[in-house]
Scaffold this motif. Structure first.
Motif, PDB file in Angstrom:
ATOM      1  N   LEU A   1       0.835  -1.196   0.000  1.00 20.85           N
ATOM      2  CA  LEU A   1       0.000   0.000   0.000  1.00 20.85           C
ATOM      3  C   LEU A   1       0.871   1.247   0.000  1.00 20.85           C
ATOM      4  O   LEU A   1       0.608   2.212  -0.732  1.00 20.85           O
ATOM      5  N   MET A   2       1.911   1.251   0.806  1.00 19.47           N
ATOM      6  CA  MET A   2       2.797   2.409   0.891  1.00 19.47           C
ATOM      7  C   MET A   2       3.516   2.647  -0.432  1.00 19.47           C
ATOM      8  O   MET A   2       3.853   3.786  -0.782  1.00 19.47           O
ATOM      9  N   ALA A   3       3.718   1.552  -1.189  1.00 17.13           N
ATOM     10  CA  ALA A   3       4.375   1.676  -2.491  1.00 17.13           C
ATOM     11  C   ALA A   3       3.402   2.089  -3.582  1.00 17.13           C
ATOM     12  O   ALA A   3       3.822   2.337  -4.722  1.00 17.13           O
ATOM     13  N   GLY A   4       2.090   2.170  -3.260  1.00 20.87           N
ATOM     14  CA  GLY A   4       1.114   2.632  -4.233  1.00 20.87           C
ATOM     15  C   GLY A   4       0.218   1.561  -4.809  1.00 20.87           C
ATOM     16  O   GLY A   4      -0.652   1.855  -5.640  1.00 20.87           O
ATOM     17  N   PHE A   5       0.380   0.304  -4.392  1.00 18.71           N
ATOM     18  CA  PHE A   5      -0.475  -0.772  -4.900  1.00 18.71           C
ATOM     19  C   PHE A   5      -1.687  -0.893  -3.978  1.00 18.71           C
ATOM     20  O   PHE A   5      -1.592  -1.393  -2.864  1.00 18.71           O
ATOM     21  N   LEU A   6      -2.840  -0.418  -4.462  1.00 20.46           N
ATOM     22  CA  LEU A   6      -4.018  -0.291  -3.605  1.00 20.46           C
ATOM     23  C   LEU A   6      -4.958  -1.484  -3.680  1.00 20.46           C
ATOM     24  O   LEU A   6      -5.816  -1.650  -2.824  1.00 20.46           O
ATOM     25  N   LYS A   7      -4.803  -2.319  -4.713  1.00 21.88           N
ATOM     26  CA  LYS A   7      -5.734  -3.413  -4.909  1.00 21.88           C
ATOM     27  C   LYS A   7      -5.576  -4.469  -3.808  1.00 21.88           C
ATOM     28  O   LYS A   7      -4.461  -4.791  -3.396  1.00 21.88           O
ATOM     29  N   PHE A   8      -6.687  -4.989  -3.342  1.00 27.63           N
ATOM     30  CA  PHE A   8      -6.725  -6.060  -2.343  1.00 27.63           C
ATOM     31  C   PHE A   8      -6.185  -5.626  -0.975  1.00 27.63           C
ATOM     32  O   PHE A   8      -5.798  -6.469  -0.161  1.00 27.63           O
ATOM     33  N   PHE A   9      -6.165  -4.332  -0.681  1.00 26.93           N
ATOM     34  CA  PHE A   9      -5.666  -3.898   0.620  1.00 26.93           C
ATOM     35  C   PHE A   9      -6.653  -4.300   1.715  1.00 26.93           C
ATOM     36  O   PHE A   9      -7.820  -3.912   1.696  1.00 26.93           O
ATOM     37  N   PRO A  10      -6.228  -5.097   2.703  1.00 23.18           N
ATOM     38  CA  PRO A  10      -7.136  -5.560   3.767  1.00 23.18           C
ATOM     39  C   PRO A  10      -7.262  -4.514   4.876  1.00 23.18           C
ATOM     40  O   PRO A  10      -6.634  -4.604   5.927  1.00 23.18           O
TER      41      PRO A  10
ATOM     42  N   ARG B   1      -7.871  -5.188   8.814  1.00 22.49           N
ATOM     43  CA  ARG B   1      -6.869  -5.831   9.669  1.00 22.49           C
ATOM     44  C   ARG B   1      -6.032  -4.818  10.437  1.00 22.49           C
ATOM     45  O   ARG B   1      -5.918  -3.651  10.044  1.00 22.49           O
ATOM     46  N   ILE B   2      -5.428  -5.278  11.512  1.00 19.98           N
ATOM     47  CA  ILE B   2      -4.410  -4.492  12.205  1.00 19.98           C
ATOM     48  C   ILE B   2      -3.248  -4.256  11.248  1.00 19.98           C
ATOM     49  O   ILE B   2      -2.790  -5.166  10.570  1.00 19.98           O
ATOM     50  N   GLN B   3      -2.765  -3.022  11.179  1.00 20.12           N
ATOM     51  CA  GLN B   3      -1.645  -2.679  10.301  1.00 20.12           C
ATOM     52  C   GLN B   3      -0.368  -2.589  11.148  1.00 20.12           C
ATOM     53  O   GLN B   3      -0.284  -1.782  12.073  1.00 20.12           O
ATOM     54  N   LEU B   4       0.598  -3.431  10.832  1.00 27.31           N
ATOM     55  CA  LEU B   4       1.823  -3.522  11.621  1.00 27.31           C
ATOM     56  C   LEU B   4       2.982  -2.896  10.856  1.00 27.31           C
ATOM     57  O   LEU B   4       3.303  -3.307   9.736  1.00 27.31           O
ATOM     58  N   LEU B   5       3.615  -1.895  11.454  1.00 24.12           N
ATOM     59  CA  LEU B   5       4.740  -1.205  10.832  1.00 24.12           C
ATOM     60  C   LEU B   5       6.028  -1.555  11.570  1.00 24.12           C
ATOM     61  O   LEU B   5       6.150  -1.301  12.774  1.00 24.12           O
ATOM     62  N   GLY B   6       6.973  -2.132  10.835  1.00 29.14           N
ATOM     63  CA  GLY B   6       8.282  -2.424  11.396  1.00 29.14           C
ATOM     64  C   GLY B   6       9.325  -1.458  10.858  1.00 29.14           C
ATOM     65  O   GLY B   6       9.009  -0.426  10.263  1.00 29.14           O
ATOM     66  N   ARG B   7      10.583  -1.821  11.060  1.00 23.04           N
ATOM     67  CA  ARG B   7      11.678  -0.949  10.624  1.00 23.04           C
ATOM     68  C   ARG B   7      11.639  -0.725   9.112  1.00 23.04           C
ATOM     69  O   ARG B   7      11.895   0.380   8.628  1.00 23.04           O
ATOM     70  N   THR B   8      11.295  -1.772   8.350  1.00 17.10           N
ATOM     71  CA  THR B   8      11.266  -1.655   6.889  1.00 17.10           C
ATOM     72  C   THR B   8      10.238  -0.631   6.439  1.00 17.10           C
ATOM     73  O   THR B   8      10.526   0.251   5.608  1.00 17.10           O
ATOM     74  N   GLU B   9       9.018  -0.709   6.985  1.00 16.02           N
ATOM     75  CA  GLU B   9       7.955   0.204   6.567  1.00 16.02           C
ATOM     76  C   GLU B   9       8.252   1.645   6.978  1.00 16.02           C
ATOM     77  O   GLU B   9       8.034   2.580   6.197  1.00 16.02           O
ATOM     78  N   ILE B  10       8.755   1.835   8.202  1.00 23.45           N
ATOM     79  CA  ILE B  10       9.050   3.187   8.669  1.00 23.45           C
ATOM     80  C   ILE B  10      10.189   3.801   7.847  1.00 23.45           C
ATOM     81  O   ILE B  10      10.136   4.972   7.445  1.00 23.45           O
ATOM     82  N   SER B  11      11.224   3.010   7.556  1.00 22.99           N
ATOM     83  CA  SER B  11      12.348   3.510   6.751  1.00 22.99           C
ATOM     84  C   SER B  11      11.890   3.881   5.347  1.00 22.99           C
ATOM     85  O   SER B  11      12.298   4.910   4.784  1.00 22.99           O
ATOM     86  N   PHE B  12      11.014   3.037   4.765  1.00 18.68           N
ATOM     87  CA  PHE B  12      10.488   3.311   3.432  1.00 18.68           C
ATOM     88  C   PHE B  12       9.671   4.600   3.431  1.00 18.68           C
ATOM     89  O   PHE B  12       9.768   5.430   2.513  1.00 18.68           O
ATOM     90  N   PHE B  13       8.864   4.791   4.472  1.00 17.97           N
ATOM     91  CA  PHE B  13       8.041   5.996   4.577  1.00 17.97           C
ATOM     92  C   PHE B  13       8.922   7.248   4.678  1.00 17.97           C
ATOM     93  O   PHE B  13       8.653   8.268   4.034  1.00 17.97           O
TER      94      PHE B  13
ATOM     95  N   GLU C   1       7.901  14.657   0.826  1.00 21.45           N
ATOM     96  CA  GLU C   1       6.854  15.076   1.760  1.00 21.45           C
ATOM     97  C   GLU C   1       5.462  14.881   1.159  1.00 21.45           C
ATOM     98  O   GLU C   1       4.532  14.442   1.844  1.00 21.45           O
ATOM     99  N   ARG C   2       5.289  15.199  -0.129  1.00 20.36           N
ATOM    100  CA  ARG C   2       3.996  15.024  -0.778  1.00 20.36           C
ATOM    101  C   ARG C   2       3.584  13.553  -0.781  1.00 20.36           C
ATOM    102  O   ARG C   2       2.435  13.219  -0.493  1.00 20.36           O
ATOM    103  N   LYS C   3       4.533  12.670  -1.087  1.00 17.43           N
ATOM    104  CA  LYS C   3       4.245  11.232  -1.091  1.00 17.43           C
ATOM    105  C   LYS C   3       3.899  10.738   0.309  1.00 17.43           C
ATOM    106  O   LYS C   3       3.055   9.856   0.481  1.00 17.43           O
ATOM    107  N   GLN C   4       4.555  11.303   1.333  1.00 14.34           N
ATOM    108  CA  GLN C   4       4.259  10.908   2.704  1.00 14.34           C
ATOM    109  C   GLN C   4       2.815  11.252   3.073  1.00 14.34           C
ATOM    110  O   GLN C   4       2.111  10.442   3.686  1.00 14.34           O
ATOM    111  N   TRP C   5       2.352  12.442   2.680  1.00 13.80           N
ATOM    112  CA  TRP C   5       0.968  12.826   2.956  1.00 13.80           C
ATOM    113  C   TRP C   5      -0.002  11.879   2.254  1.00 13.80           C
ATOM    114  O   TRP C   5      -0.992  11.438   2.836  1.00 13.80           O
ATOM    115  N   GLU C   6       0.285  11.565   1.002  1.00 15.38           N
ATOM    116  CA  GLU C   6      -0.583  10.659   0.244  1.00 15.38           C
ATOM    117  C   GLU C   6      -0.601   9.266   0.867  1.00 15.38           C
ATOM    118  O   GLU C   6      -1.653   8.635   1.006  1.00 15.38           O
TER     119      GLU C   6
END
Length: 317
Positions: free
Chosen positions: A47-56, A59-71, A76-81
């Motif tokens: 989802l963070m990479a822009g693939f919106l299809k089949f997003f559950p 569910r609980i959304q779990l963010l680890g080091r990989t997701e936070i670093s990617f964000f 800044e514009r992409k972060q808001w989106e």
């Protein structure tokens, strides 16, 4: 097999999750009564990479080091989106951040707008995911309650069933005196935590209690010590007690293996006839040891049958 009532695991909310795991709450005034409706979680990298299809989104959304670093490496514009895509769904129970990491300010601001809880844990992502998964699977496991007694005999969880007054609790008391452990008396809550695996425990109100007609309610832990009880146990054998009937031909060899279906799981089952003079506690001890041998691949009845067949064949020759 006694009374049986079936139901699904209880529904919990984000607030229940906070109390269970002592999560730190990041977003003030978040809606904490958002329902959690299943045991699955999601790591929303796609989802963070822009693939919106089949997003559950439920569910609980779990963010680890990989997701936070990617964000954080986004513009800044992409972060808001990205934050808006992640937080706008009213079905999302919460976002959980592991490793006590700093939560990006943009993510906090967007979550505050939608009143979506952001929770933070000190645990590493994999360990946190494992603990959450176990808790949620236990909570949402198919559940039933049966009338009976659950005891741990030589490491085998035995569910003793039978009509009221047949002697289930008295047999359990004798087993406890012989060094085995009580899990539940009278009512047993059974959950199917995974395929073909049942665990039983006592309703909270009846923990450690044993009802003996003529004596009343006894506390097994107070009388016999902490080693005489346990909180829950995997059910591996069902023993059904019934009054002895002269017109019934009871199994004398044990060649026929019977099962009883509880929820979606077949459990090995034995019927024991009850009459004065039979020491049920000793018989159940032996049944537990024999079940362990069967689980290890040894069956005395089958071995005897094979020897008899071999003797008959040799005699015919």
């Amino acid at each position: 097999m006694g009374d049986e009532s079936q139901g699904m695991g209880k529904i919990i909310t984000t607030e229940d999750l906070i109390h269970e795991f002592r999560f730190e709450q990041i977003v003030p005034d978040a809606i904490l009564d958002r329902p959690i409706t299943g045991s699955d979680m999601n790591r929303p990298g796609l989802l963070m990479a822009g693939f919106l299809k089949f997003f559950p989104e439920e569910r609980i959304q779990l963010l680890g080091r990989t997701e936070i670093s990617f964000f954080e490496q986004m513009t800044e514009r992409k972060q808001w989106e990205c934050a808006d895509r992640l937080c706008r769904h009213p079905e999302t129970p919460c976002i959980i951040v592991s490793r006590q990491m700093e939560v990006p300010e943009i993510l906090i601001e967007v979550a505050t707008r939608y009143r979506l809880p952001i929770l933070r844990s000190r645990l590493a992502t994999t360990k946190l995911a494992g603990q959450l998964q176990r808790f949620l699977e236990h909570t949402f496991a198919p559940e039933t309650q049966m009338h009976g007694v659950l005891v741990d005999v030589y490491g085998i969880g035995i569910l003793i069933t039978g009509n009221s007054g047949i002697g289930k609790s008295e047999t359990a008391l004798e087993l406890i005196k012989r060094g085995h452990r009580l899990v539940a008396d009278d009512a047993v809550v059974i959950r199917q935590v995974e395929e073909n695996t049942l665990y039983g425990e006592s309703p909270e109100l009846l923990n450690n209690l044993l009802e003996i007609r003529g004596l009343g309610i006894l506390n097994a832990m107070t009388l016999f010590g902490a080693g005489a009880v346990r909180a829950k146990k995997k059910i591996e054998l069902v023993i059904h007690l019934e009054a002895w009937r002269d017109d019934v031909a009871y199994d004398r060899l044990g060649l026929d293996e019977h099962t009883v279906k509880i929820l979606d799981t077949e459990i090995p089952s034995i019927t024991l006839p009850v009459r004065p003079g039979r020491n049920l506690a000793v018989i159940i001890e032996v049944a537990a040891m024999n079940q362990r041998l069967k689980m290890m691949g040894y069956n005395a009845a089958k071995e005897l049958s094979e020897k008899l067949m071999a003797t008959i064949e040799n005699h015919d020759e």
